[in-house]
Design an enzyme around this catalytic site. Structure first.
Site, short mmCIF file in Angstrom:
data_model
loop_
_atom_site.label_atom_id
_atom_site.label_comp_id
_atom_site.label_asym_id
_atom_site.label_seq_id
_atom_site.Cartn_x
_atom_site.Cartn_y
_atom_site.Cartn_z
N GLU A 32 0.78 -1.14 -0.15
CA GLU A 32 0.10 -0.03 -0.04
C GLU A 32 0.68 1.31 -0.11
O GLU A 32 0.68 2.33 -0.81
CB GLU A 32 -1.01 -0.02 1.05
N HIS A 53 -11.53 -3.44 9.31
CA HIS A 53 -12.30 -3.21 7.90
C HIS A 53 -13.46 -2.59 7.92
O HIS A 53 -14.31 -2.83 6.96
CB HIS A 53 -12.49 -4.73 7.30
#
Ligand code: TPP
Ligand code: MG
Lengths: 327, 348
Positions: free
Chosen positions: A62, A131
């Site tokens: 990322e 999440h």
């Protein structure tokens, strides 16, 4: 009038497709954006038309995804970096906040970073504490970043298209619980303007200010309140940077009461910022304290019962508005 | 592996040593003037990281780059930028936080940049600028240009994860990218052997599929040859890595008195001097005589003296420029605190 029914997800895909057709320099960079079609299906099939050279699958890296997008944006491409979950912001925050957001300023205006970071957040799928977060506050707190959080398919389409014309980095946060939401869209309607809030429902007794999925929760609350003869005005901010305070102020000056609704955690968050601004700007008009309805100050629990109880509900909005109006 | 510099050097007549020497001398003298700027209270702060001892790395790699190439640097990047053609006066003005500087006084020593010279930015975050060259490489490949992009960073960044994410992507996508580690043996007060068990940095890069080499930064011609071979490879789509060994002559920043190393270690380290080595080579090979080199050095000293005068006389940025360039041209500027107060407390 050309009306069609479209999901939030398909509106986003359509925006990417149209932008990529219109501008050769637009590339999508991220994990599983190619053949897989995106973790939430937003880029599905785009690789068929545009190929692997423009739907660029990356390793699970990322920080480099965002860092590469920064460098590409400085050298002639217009990258759309995809971060699978906003929860991974922790990994990329340096490239976003210290690099993308500051490059124009630090370099004395020589160059900008015209990139879009698409990601999704929020609760609704029992995805757990890592999440399901709403981290827009981290972005809003960082000078130099634009921030869009569409609630509808039409806004998703137009705001994403507009993001891909801006000279600066845009963080574009979708809501994971909205992807399958269908909506009738008028294709000939005026495009959503950038940086302008919209009054989703007009009213006189109180102003609800919100964005993203909470718009729909607040709309449900407003409908229930209407049946009780309470008329609330509902403002969907659509972008948090730019922040259209003019629309909010005009409404609160008329209604004299405001409730801000956000899915993100209460403390130090978007709701707090909005409440502070309304308090400063509308003090002389306020007949009640500005109330913040926001996520509890807890990690998001997995249990569906706990998860849904951890964020504002329509019932909570209804009850709160009634107490504020003593009705 | 076979280091690219194992091949014999170019014929003496073609040597670039005089030019490399001049570049290195300019860097050395510039850095000495930066120290003076600080000592005279004319610098913006004390976070000034001198690259004295590292001139061979900057000059050698820069000479292997073309005008269309771009690069990012770490916080110790004055020498690299100068070697890529920067105007030392505008650099010094930036270091002094003046409007005439490369970034109008908003970037300073650690965030200097110049798009015209391909400088995509110095970076105050260790490793922060590394992925940007991978992005630039992606652009060049996609847009079909011949350029390469070069990341310069210290040995400290060799222990940062982002470097390996970046190397991996560059190799995976065959990008025109070169990674250059300037190993000056220290990250602040931590000597490299206290930061890692493995200083064979080229092996790390090879593991990701890059062409890799290690070279002695005291030998500017060796640096140049190595960089040229790797840059040529990168231009052909084979990304490269090189680690250049050298010694950081002085403290980390201006406030650091180096209590973590001994005087003997410093004395030994400072013998690894790429500038005096090149000078000796020029003299012994008969490429220059001492008088000519003295004259060259004196001219450079005058040029660099003038950068201080320029900076001292330059204007500070206007106050209102503070709100400029947060966003792109035509975008509204952030509202200053004072005007917000005046609006909200208008009646008070
Ligand atoms: C991410 C990050 N961590 C720590 C620091 C503080 N810091 C600045 S320079 C430095 C040492 C860097 O060493 P190296 O990369 O070898 O570069 P050098 O200073 O030797 O040129 C450190 C720890 C920083 N700026 N950024
Ligand atoms: Mg070092």
């Amino acid at each position: 009038m050309a009306e069609t029914e479209i999901t939030y997800r398909d509106a986003l895909r359509q925006a990417l497709q149209d932008a990529m057709r219109a501008d050769d320099t637009v590339v999508v960079i991220g994990e599983e954006v190619g053949a897989y079609g995106g973790a939430y299906g937003v880029t599905r099939d785009l690789i068929t038309e545009f190929g692997a050279g423009r739907l660029i699958d990356t390793p699970i890296s990322e920080p480099a995804i965002v860092g590469v997008a920064v460098g590409a944006a400085m050298t002639g491409l217009r990258p759309v970096a995809e971060l699978m979950y906003v929860d991974f912001l922790g990994l990329v925050m340096d490239q976003l906040a210290n690099q993308a957001a500051k490059i124009r300023y630090m370099f004395g205006g020589q160059i900008g970073v015209p990139m879009v970071l698409r990601t999704q957040g929020g609760t609704g799928r029992s995805a757990g504490a890592q999440h399901s977060q709403s981290l827009e506050g981290w972005i809003m707190h960082t000078p130099g970043l634009r921030l869009a959080m569409p609630a509808t398919a039409a806004d998703a389409y137009h705001l994403l298209r507009h993001s891909l014309t801006l000279p600066d980095p845009v963080v574009f946060i979708e809501h994971k619980s909205l992807y399958t939401r269908k909506e009738r869209v008028d294709l000939d309607a005026e495009p959503t303007p950038w940086g302008k809030a919209v009054v989703r429902r007009q009213g006189n007794d109180l102003t609800l200010v919100t964005y993203s999925r909470m718009v729909h929760v607040a709309l449900a609350a407003a409908e229930q309140l209407a049946k009780q003869d309470i008329s609330v005005e509902l403002i969907d901010l659509r972008t948090l940077n730019p922040l259209d305070m003019a629309t909010v102020i005009a409404s609160v000056e008329r209604t004299g009461r405001a409730v801000v609704v956000s899915e993100g955690p209460l403390t130090g968050g978007v709701a707090s910022e909005l409440a502070a601004r309304i308090g400063e700007e509308c003090f002389d008009y306020l007949q009640a304290p500005v109330i913040r309805l926001a996520g509890e100050d807890i990690p998001i629990p997995v249990s569906p019962d706990l998860e849904s109880a951890s964020i504002p509900t329509a019932a909570l909005i209804v009850a709160t508005v009634r107490r504020m109006l003593r009705r | 592996m076979t280091p690219p510099d194992a091949t014999p050097g170019p014929a003496r007549a073609n040597t670039r040593l005089p030019e490399l020497y001049r570049t290195m001398r300019r860097i050395r003298t510039f850095e000495e003037r930066v120290a003076e700027l600080y000592a005279r209270g004319l610098s913006a702060g004390s976070m000034l990281h001198l690259s004295i001892g590292e001139e061979g790395a900057a000059a050698g790699v820069a000479a292997a780059m073309r005008p269309e190439d771009s690069f990012t640097t770490h916080h110790r990047g004055h020498g690299i930028f100068l070697a890529r053609g920067a105007d030392p006066a505008r650099m010094m003005a930036e270091i002094g936080g003046k409007e005439a500087g490369y970034c109008r006084g908003k970037g300073g020593s650690m965030h200097i940049a110049d798009m015209a010279l391909g400088h995509l930015g110095a970076n105050a975050i260790v490793g922060g600028g590394i992925p940007h060259v991978v992005g630039a490489g992606l652009s060049y490949k996609r847009l079909g240009t011949d350029a390469i992009s070069v990341a310069f960073f210290g040995d400290g960044a060799m222990q940062q994860g982002l470097l390996y994410e970046s190397m991996n992507m560059a190799a995976l996508w065959d990008l025109p990218v070169l990674f250059v580690c300037i190993n000056n043996q220290y990250g602040m007060g931590t000597r490299i052997d206290r930061a890692t068990r493995s200083i064979e940095f080229d092996r790390r890069a090879e593991a990701f599929g890059l062409a890799a080499a290690m070279v002695d930064g005291e030998d500017v011609e060796a640096v140049h040859r190595t960089a040229q071979a790797l840059a040529d490879g990168a231009r052909g789509g084979k990304p490269g890595f090189m680690a250049i060994s050298c010694f950081r002559f002085f403290g980390h920043g201006r406030m650091d008195k180096s209590p973590y190393r001994t005087a003997e270690e410093e004395a030994t380290g400072r013998k690894r001097d790429p500038v005096s080595r090149a000078r000796d080579a020029l003299l012994s090979q008969g490429l220059n005589d001492a008088a000519a080199l003295d004259a060259l050095d004196a001219g450079i000293a005058r040029e660099m003296d003038a950068t201080i005068d320029f900076t001292a006389a330059a204007d500070a940025p206007a106050g209102a420029s503070m709100f400029r360039d947060v966003f792109g041209p035509g975008e509204p500027e952030p509202e200053p605190l004072q005007s917000r107060l005046d609006r909200i407390l208008a009646d008070a």
